[in-house]
Scaffold this active site. Sequence first.
Site, PDB file in Angstrom:
ATOM      1  N   GLY A  11       0.804  -0.755  -0.257  1.00 23.94           N
ATOM      2  CA  GLY A  11      -0.153   0.150   0.096  1.00 23.94           C
ATOM      3  C   GLY A  11       1.136   0.832   0.107  1.00 23.94           C
ATOM      4  N   ALA A  22      15.343  10.984  -1.212  1.00 21.28           N
ATOM      5  CA  ALA A  22      17.044  10.796  -0.064  1.00 21.28           C
ATOM      6  C   ALA A  22      17.453   9.423  -0.863  1.00 21.28           C
ATOM      7  CB  ALA A  22      15.950  11.098   0.832  1.00 21.28           C
ATOM      8  N   VAL A  23      16.889   8.438  -1.093  1.00 16.35           N
ATOM      9  CA  VAL A  23      17.924   7.546  -1.590  1.00 16.35           C
ATOM     10  C   VAL A  23      18.828   7.822  -3.025  1.00 16.35           C
ATOM     11  CG1 VAL A  23      18.028   5.381  -2.786  1.00 16.35           C
ATOM     12  CG2 VAL A  23      16.064   5.724  -1.082  1.00 16.35           C
ATOM     13  N   VAL A  24      17.788   8.814  -3.585  1.00 19.07           N
ATOM     14  CA  VAL A  24      18.338   8.766  -4.985  1.00 19.07           C
ATOM     15  C   VAL A  24      20.382  10.065  -4.767  1.00 19.07           C
ATOM     16  CG1 VAL A  24      18.630   9.636  -7.105  1.00 19.07           C
ATOM     17  CG2 VAL A  24      16.342   8.566  -6.761  1.00 19.07           C
ATOM     18  N   ARG A  72       0.754  -4.498  -4.735  1.00 19.97           N
ATOM     19  CA  ARG A  72       0.709  -6.097  -4.399  1.00 19.97           C
ATOM     20  C   ARG A  72       1.202  -7.313  -5.495  1.00 19.97           C
ATOM     21  NH1 ARG A  72      -0.944  -4.230   0.833  1.00 19.97           N
ATOM     22  NH2 ARG A  72      -2.790  -2.304   0.503  1.00 19.97           N
ATOM     23  N   ASP A 103       5.718  -5.159   5.593  1.00 21.41           N
ATOM     24  CA  ASP A 103       6.487  -6.447   5.839  1.00 21.41           C
ATOM     25  C   ASP A 103       6.134  -7.019   5.004  1.00 21.41           C
ATOM     26  OD1 ASP A 103       3.697  -6.628   7.063  1.00 21.41           O
ATOM     27  OD2 ASP A 103       4.026  -7.582   8.505  1.00 21.41           O
ATOM     28  N   THR A 125       4.722   2.982   5.545  1.00 21.09           N
ATOM     29  CA  THR A 125       3.143   2.527   5.155  1.00 21.09           C
ATOM     30  C   THR A 125       2.720   2.901   6.536  1.00 21.09           C
ATOM     31  OG1 THR A 125       0.965   0.777   6.128  1.00 21.09           O
ATOM     32  CG2 THR A 125       3.858   0.286   7.684  1.00 21.09           C
ATOM     33  N   ASP A 127       0.110   2.356   8.193  1.00 17.89           N
ATOM     34  CA  ASP A 127      -0.756   1.578   9.631  1.00 17.89           C
ATOM     35  C   ASP A 127       0.185   1.419  11.308  1.00 17.89           C
ATOM     36  OD1 ASP A 127      -2.285   0.938   8.616  1.00 17.89           O
ATOM     37  OD2 ASP A 127      -1.734  -0.417   7.916  1.00 17.89           O
ATOM     38  N   ASP A 129       2.837  -0.296  11.713  1.00 19.94           N
ATOM     39  CA  ASP A 129       2.768  -1.580  12.194  1.00 19.94           C
ATOM     40  C   ASP A 129       4.158  -2.222  11.495  1.00 19.94           C
ATOM     41  OD1 ASP A 129       1.905  -1.511   9.752  1.00 19.94           O
ATOM     42  OD2 ASP A 129       0.538  -3.004   9.607  1.00 19.94           O
ATOM     43  N   ARG A 162     -25.073  14.782  18.291  1.00 17.49           N
ATOM     44  CA  ARG A 162     -25.533  13.590  17.458  1.00 17.49           C
ATOM     45  C   ARG A 162     -24.362  12.272  18.018  1.00 17.49           C
ATOM     46  NH1 ARG A 162     -27.171  15.373  11.317  1.00 17.49           N
ATOM     47  NH2 ARG A 162     -28.939  15.247  11.847  1.00 17.49           N
ATOM     48  N   ARG A 171      -5.937  -2.737   9.810  1.00 20.46           N
ATOM     49  CA  ARG A 171      -6.510  -4.492  10.082  1.00 20.46           C
ATOM     50  C   ARG A 171      -6.250  -4.862  11.376  1.00 20.46           C
ATOM     51  NH1 ARG A 171      -8.937  -5.290   6.242  1.00 20.46           N
ATOM     52  NH2 ARG A 171      -8.568  -3.922   4.340  1.00 20.46           N
TER      53      ARG A 171
END
Lengths: 320, 320, 320, 320
Positions: A11, A22-24, A72, A103, A125, A127, A129, A162, A171
């Site tokens: 993702g 930065a890598v370049v 993916r 991961d 990512t 997330d 995680d 409300r 997830r």
Amino acid sequence: MKRIGVLTSGGDAPGMNAAIRAVVRKALHEGMEVYGVNYGFAGLVAGDIRKLTRRDVGDMIGRGGTFLYSARYPQFATEEGQLKGIEQLKRFGIEGLVVIGGDGSYRGAYALTKHGYPCVGVPGTIDNDIPGTDYTIGFDTSINTVLEALDRIRDTATSHIRTFVIEVMGRDAGDIALWSGVASGAEQIIIPEKDFDITEVADNIREGREKGKKHSIIVLAEGVMDGQEFAEKLDAIDNFHVRVTVLGHVQRGGSPTARDRVLASQFGAKAVEALKEGRGGVCVGLDREEYVVRDIVETLDNIRHKPNLDLYKLNEEISN
Amino acid sequence: MKRIGVLTSGGDAPGMNAAIRAVVRKALHEGMEVYGVNYGFAGLVAGDIRKLTRRDVGDMIGRGGTFLYSARYPQFATEEGQLKGIEQLKRFGIEGLVVIGGDGSYRGAYALTKHGYPCVGVPGTIDNDIPGTDYTIGFDTSINTVLEALDRIRDTATSHIRTFVIEVMGRDAGDIALWSGVASGAEQIIIPEKDFDITEVADNIREGREKGKKHSIIVLAEGVMDGQEFAEKLDAIDNFHVRVTVLGHVQRGGSPTARDRVLASQFGAKAVEALKEGRGGVCVGLDREEYVVRDIVETLDNIRHKPNLDLYKLNEEISN
Amino acid sequence: MKRIGVLTSGGDAPGMNAAIRAVVRKALHEGMEVYGVNYGFAGLVAGDIRKLTRRDVGDMIGRGGTFLYSARYPQFATEEGQLKGIEQLKRFGIEGLVVIGGDGSYRGAYALTKHGYPCVGVPGTIDNDIPGTDYTIGFDTSINTVLEALDRIRDTATSHIRTFVIEVMGRDAGDIALWSGVASGAEQIIIPEKDFDITEVADNIREGREKGKKHSIIVLAEGVMDGQEFAEKLDAIDNFHVRVTVLGHVQRGGSPTARDRVLASQFGAKAVEALKEGRGGVCVGLDREEYVVRDIVETLDNIRHKPNLDLYKLNEEISN
Amino acid sequence: MKRIGVLTSGGDAPGMNAAIRAVVRKALHEGMEVYGVNYGFAGLVAGDIRKLTRRDVGDMIGRGGTFLYSARYPQFATEEGQLKGIEQLKRFGIEGLVVIGGDGSYRGAYALTKHGYPCVGVPGTIDNDIPGTDYTIGFDTSINTVLEALDRIRDTATSHIRTFVIEVMGRDAGDIALWSGVASGAEQIIIPEKDFDITEVADNIREGREKGKKHSIIVLAEGVMDGQEFAEKLDAIDNFHVRVTVLGHVQRGGSPTARDRVLASQFGAKAVEALKEGRGGVCVGLDREEYVVRDIVETLDNIRHKPNLDLYKLNEEISN
């Protein structure tokens, strides 16, 4: 090492472009050449590879998404795919690879390293995680995007007294829900790492109303349940007329925050340093404010990402 | 007129606070007193009324929602409710009322006027669907909120070559979908005012992919169909793996844009001027850049809000 | 401790309201009462003090500035002022005080503690220059505000091939310049902690142009020099037609970011915990991802805030 | 007409890219080819011209600045320059030109038309000061950028009870100051089209303080005076300690608002329609909600842009 490659996988996350930049730039600074692989491991196997120059990453630091595209590609789990990937890299004379992603991407990077090809994982990512780092690229942007939505919902929730459920990404990890929930002063936060009782949730809403609270905002990590389903369960207990917002992929986009850009820049540079030293099978991370380089296998096997449950407790104490 | 009231009714919209502020400040400037009615017509009937001072509206111009709260209150359609409302207003010595809201609110304002109580309607709703004005308070903020979400989704859509459906507000009117769709360069816009053919939508996505487009973004007004349902229909035709975002009440909140604040300020001041002249049963509007005051009945009966279908056509020509 | 007070002092910072909210809510959760002191130490001496309830801090977490107001009050350095302040606190039965602010505020907190009155310092300033914590409340918001301005300037700088100097806050500390500079990909960052040579700066601009760079953006910390003065020095070397932006107090305002709100909430709760345990003369901080409580005197005397010069070096390597 | 060109000239404005995109897409839709001229009239004379495809304008609608770059080029006022420009256009087989920019750009477009070469002007400038249109591309974005800065300053102004002067763009036209001033609830707005008396300004600040106002925000158009100079004049009258912010080129950048993107898209398409009909020497505009095409000469000669002084009056009535 004279020539390295870089790809983004899984993702997409805001700040991936800042990491590629930065890598370049760091590689060029160290006298290396850099090649970009489009569409992650899928493009790697297909040989969708091109040289990147200083100008290719100009004005990229602030762009959302990833200009190398992502995909993916479960097929990369096979040895055949992995060897094909290495073949393509060698065809371009690329001696080491930076893999930016989650991961799944780490496992791909690890597999290549096992076949003797040096890879460095960079945690990208929303997330948050990924084991081995306190923060991942994209997380800070994501929680601010969610926060902005929560602030907006609060306006209308207050005006109408409300109850709202906002389903956010996550997830397995509740980090986005936790941070955005605390930051927005949400009344309740529901995450995969903590059991909850729907009748208690309903009780809290009622208690809040009795105390004079004008609204009740519940932040729900998608891993727990669907927002619509959660709302229906609540409405079945009492006639709350719960409103649902499903932010979806809005959470993945946008120009990265300052922190995500700085993090991505440091991670990208660190990854190049590791490759320059001939290290592979490692991943970079931020460990208690220090940039570290760790073994991928040990990291994947022994370190578990843990949510900050202090935040959960804090929210219970101060949000009601 | 020495003392006027103000209330907000129906769905809240960004800029309602700016309108209230203008009503209060303009009235004070004209030597009148102002009372605020909480919770719209519900609070009116209940007598939830308080005096507003200059300070009550200090630093309110930029706040989302409405600090007078809003409510839907169908009971106000009965003569009993209306007379009770007038009784409450008279109890506080309030001689005229500014009603900020959508067309339901206009009907309430009209009913009061028919009973001999002067009311002025101010168009406040994000949907932009109130007859008698080119723009309503909240519309501009809302389309910018949707646009920001669409820009974010575009980042991730581009990175992954995906199809997205974003469900936006608009039961009867496609204005939010139209404006945000054109502004974001969405590939397709689906609105209640225009028939569509789901197989053509699918064809367009496929054609776009063949042309090399990296993404396909479809903005869908909720009045047409549920976002999830639309996605399922599309996926039934071809395996698009359509992603859905339902922005929901996020669209109602947030600090109002410059334009909404200016519009709200002008409308509020204009409404006070009308009451000052003893006019009731009127509504303010912006008609081709001119601020106008019109009869509510004639406006509700004879004017239909029309979507800007030039925008629809333009998008077909330039978005693909 | 049954009753505590809270004040904000020095320059205001986004997130101060979130910190006050956390102090109030956490204290109530612990069964304590909370009083707010308006206008910092000036209001303390004047006795401008009022009880705060749960509702006073409702919907405050996202507001910029400080609803308790702030003030600079050099007179508080005198023993007379300090004793007067303690007298006022005792008059209200307040047994401990949370002071949110910069290092001047810390000194005030320390002075009260020395007189036997327990105070806890909470680091709130956009400058990030308070010893004893990695981050201060407001810093993250501030660098994102500056970043947004820099992103905008980049648009126009690119369109016109121009050189820009942006003066940002930071008298003694270059943190804002460093982080926003790296995050924006600024070509050069000028901070108080690093010497610079104006002719080298000019050389870099010229080299950039020769390499085909479309713009040159220089982020300058105000502590080094005035933006206008810097531009004049540059233009004296070569005819760059340097444009200057002085962001000024824009950097202090705005709704706090997710991170600043979380940080402020944790700090506020931590400060209450310290007072609850009867601790005074301490300050809270974030030390390598851990929330800590430290002696104020030791912190002020022995710890120096250091800029992250790794960022400076990184920028030199990847921004050109 | 089979092949048209497009350039951007003068100060850049957010939405110029959206206008270029619309020109390109609409022209392709009409079966024409499109060439882009880099760096405005300077690039035109130099022949810095390239073909634009559908993909060149993909994902451009939301970008600030102009990807065709812009430049000021006074030399284009000479007949020699103009004829050279036409020669270049003819060399590429370009039969008509869309010029996006301010009134200087209009004069260039008019000059080419006088030499028999059809040009269409599109109003692009943040200043909103082009005759023949109610709004220019970039104005809406610009006032929202200024508004955001003013909202931030209000936070800190309120916290500290201070007086602020914010210098905004507008040499001859006060539109940016007027709209952003009203939208922010600024206490005073100083524009070139209205005389002011510095002692009255000072009186207003003092009166405001006496009434209990927490802050005083003055929006100043740069055409009146320098922000620093204005502050010094005020401080000379009373010891206000006025703070100054000079937003500068921040006002030119950023992703365009929904309205600017829609306006730019309509203008771009309209310009292509005019060229398709063989019309030159015209400019597009929005006249009371209607898109119009007008003679450039008549427009420049007979129409004067007027500021909305109703806004000035409104602000005097409701901001204090």
